[in-house]
Design an enzyme around this catalytic site. Sequence first.
Site, PDB file in Angstrom:
ATOM      1  N   CYS A 129      53.813  11.963 -40.750  1.00 47.91           N
ATOM      2  CA  CYS A 129      53.438  12.365 -42.105  1.00 47.91           C
ATOM      3  C   CYS A 129      52.103  11.724 -42.498  1.00 47.91           C
ATOM      4  O   CYS A 129      51.909  10.518 -42.293  1.00 47.91           O
ATOM      5  CB  CYS A 129      54.525  11.952 -43.088  1.00 47.91           C
ATOM      6  SG  CYS A 129      54.171  12.442 -44.792  1.00 47.91           S
ATOM      7  N   CYS A 168      53.295   6.325 -47.900  1.00 50.78           N
ATOM      8  CA  CYS A 168      54.364   5.701 -48.675  1.00 50.78           C
ATOM      9  C   CYS A 168      54.807   4.406 -47.997  1.00 50.78           C
ATOM     10  O   CYS A 168      55.185   4.406 -46.822  1.00 50.78           O
ATOM     11  CB  CYS A 168      55.541   6.656 -48.810  1.00 50.78           C
ATOM     12  SG  CYS A 168      55.097   8.282 -49.490  1.00 50.78           S
ATOM     13  N   CYS A 178      58.190   4.063 -45.905  1.00 46.73           N
ATOM     14  CA  CYS A 178      58.628   5.143 -45.022  1.00 46.73           C
ATOM     15  C   CYS A 178      58.265   4.914 -43.559  1.00 46.73           C
ATOM     16  O   CYS A 178      57.094   4.698 -43.213  1.00 46.73           O
ATOM     17  CB  CYS A 178      58.034   6.466 -45.503  1.00 46.73           C
ATOM     18  SG  CYS A 178      58.685   7.887 -44.588  1.00 46.73           S
ATOM     19  N   CYS A 205      71.157  19.295 -47.058  1.00 50.60           N
ATOM     20  CA  CYS A 205      69.786  18.956 -47.422  1.00 50.60           C
ATOM     21  C   CYS A 205      68.937  18.895 -46.153  1.00 50.60           C
ATOM     22  O   CYS A 205      69.346  18.288 -45.158  1.00 50.60           O
ATOM     23  CB  CYS A 205      69.738  17.611 -48.142  1.00 50.60           C
ATOM     24  SG  CYS A 205      70.863  17.513 -49.564  1.00 50.60           S
ATOM     25  N   CYS A 210      69.506  22.401 -50.178  1.00 53.14           N
ATOM     26  CA  CYS A 210      68.464  21.555 -50.755  1.00 53.14           C
ATOM     27  C   CYS A 210      67.408  21.301 -49.689  1.00 53.14           C
ATOM     28  O   CYS A 210      67.736  21.182 -48.500  1.00 53.14           O
ATOM     29  CB  CYS A 210      69.060  20.228 -51.238  1.00 53.14           C
ATOM     30  SG  CYS A 210      67.848  19.091 -51.984  1.00 53.14           S
ATOM     31  N   CYS A 245      66.171  17.988 -57.759  1.00 49.66           N
ATOM     32  CA  CYS A 245      66.766  16.763 -57.244  1.00 49.66           C
ATOM     33  C   CYS A 245      65.648  15.726 -57.222  1.00 49.66           C
ATOM     34  O   CYS A 245      64.683  15.868 -56.467  1.00 49.66           O
ATOM     35  CB  CYS A 245      67.328  16.995 -55.838  1.00 49.66           C
ATOM     36  SG  CYS A 245      67.962  15.507 -55.038  1.00 49.66           S
ATOM     37  N   ARG A 283      73.396  10.311 -57.267  1.00 56.05           N
ATOM     38  CA  ARG A 283      73.737  10.143 -55.857  1.00 56.05           C
ATOM     39  C   ARG A 283      73.451   8.730 -55.380  1.00 56.05           C
ATOM     40  O   ARG A 283      72.335   8.225 -55.511  1.00 56.05           O
ATOM     41  CB  ARG A 283      72.969  11.139 -54.974  1.00 56.05           C
ATOM     42  CG  ARG A 283      73.332  10.969 -53.487  1.00 56.05           C
ATOM     43  CD  ARG A 283      72.724  12.016 -52.580  1.00 56.05           C
ATOM     44  NE  ARG A 283      73.198  13.327 -52.966  1.00 56.05           N
ATOM     45  CZ  ARG A 283      72.401  14.279 -53.435  1.00 56.05           C
ATOM     46  NH1 ARG A 283      71.120  14.067 -53.580  1.00 56.05           N
ATOM     47  NH2 ARG A 283      72.906  15.440 -53.760  1.00 56.05           N
TER      48      ARG A 283
END
Length: 326
Positions: free
Chosen positions: A61, A65, A68, A105, A136, A196, A268
């Site tokens: 990616c 972040c 991550c 998801c 999702c 979400c 969640r």
Amino acid sequence: MNKALEPMDGVLARWNRKEAEAIYGMPFNDLLFLAQTIHRQNFDRNRVQLSRLLSIKTGGCPEDCGYCSQSAHHGTGLRASKLMEVERVIAEAAKAREAGATRYCMGAAWRNPKARDMDAVVAMVEGVKALGMETCMTLGMLDLEQAARLKQAGLDYYNHNIDTSERHYGGVVSTRTFADRLETLEHVREAGMKVCCGGIVGMGEEKADRIDMLITLANLPEPPESVPINMLIPIDGTPLGQSKPIDPIEFVRTIALARILMPKSYVRLSAGRTGMTDETQALCFFAGANSIFVGDTLLTADNPGEDKDRLLFQRLGIEPMECEAK
């Protein structure tokens, strides 16, 4: 009377920091009693939604972040993969349904989906939807056209977390802004999908940041229907890999505040459950958490196995929630 308990006649309650801080800082027993009271007004108190998360494209990616393992900026040793085949994704969803999951998801480590990927992504949504499951996806930022296409394919929810407060955000992510996150949420809403959206705690933030994150979500034009609260899993090679864990009581307070500020949302209990005792998870359920991810992994992180979750549910008298997909 607390604002969360007052009838609003369809008018959204707007929260401010002073109100939310007062709730967050209540005596613990009073806070849990209030959260559980509100939870019982809106949900079955002894049912929890089971969701399964599959990484359909792992690693590489371009975002940075700090939490991550999939960021290309961090030396975590994770190898990037190509987008999974549609047939394999649908087969994995069928296994999850047989194991009791009602919501599926799918996550891809992208900044945003490319045009060449959209046909496959749409086919995944259609295939999982045909199994009778809620769907999702989390694919990074979306433009309005992409959001509309996913809606047309039958996508129920789109996940796009704001991660933390606007104040703390720049210390976690630099490759996109807090405003970018909110813009994607606007596109998802405009397309007619459910949102979400939650965040991660334990990233070196202050109590005020956790409160502000939840205020931001609660004060959206429509609060998210689903609010994942993640406890940071520190991963070697990431900037936050040496972070100290958040105090479990503070984590439960965060869950309770999410339930009180967003009474009708699924809250969640997401990443980090492997580091929680059964007692901490039980307190989270009492505080209003009513959804978890099941399976051995969450994208690239460990997750309690289904046998362990089943035993915990038996001890607590909790039953899985039935699917609401149409």
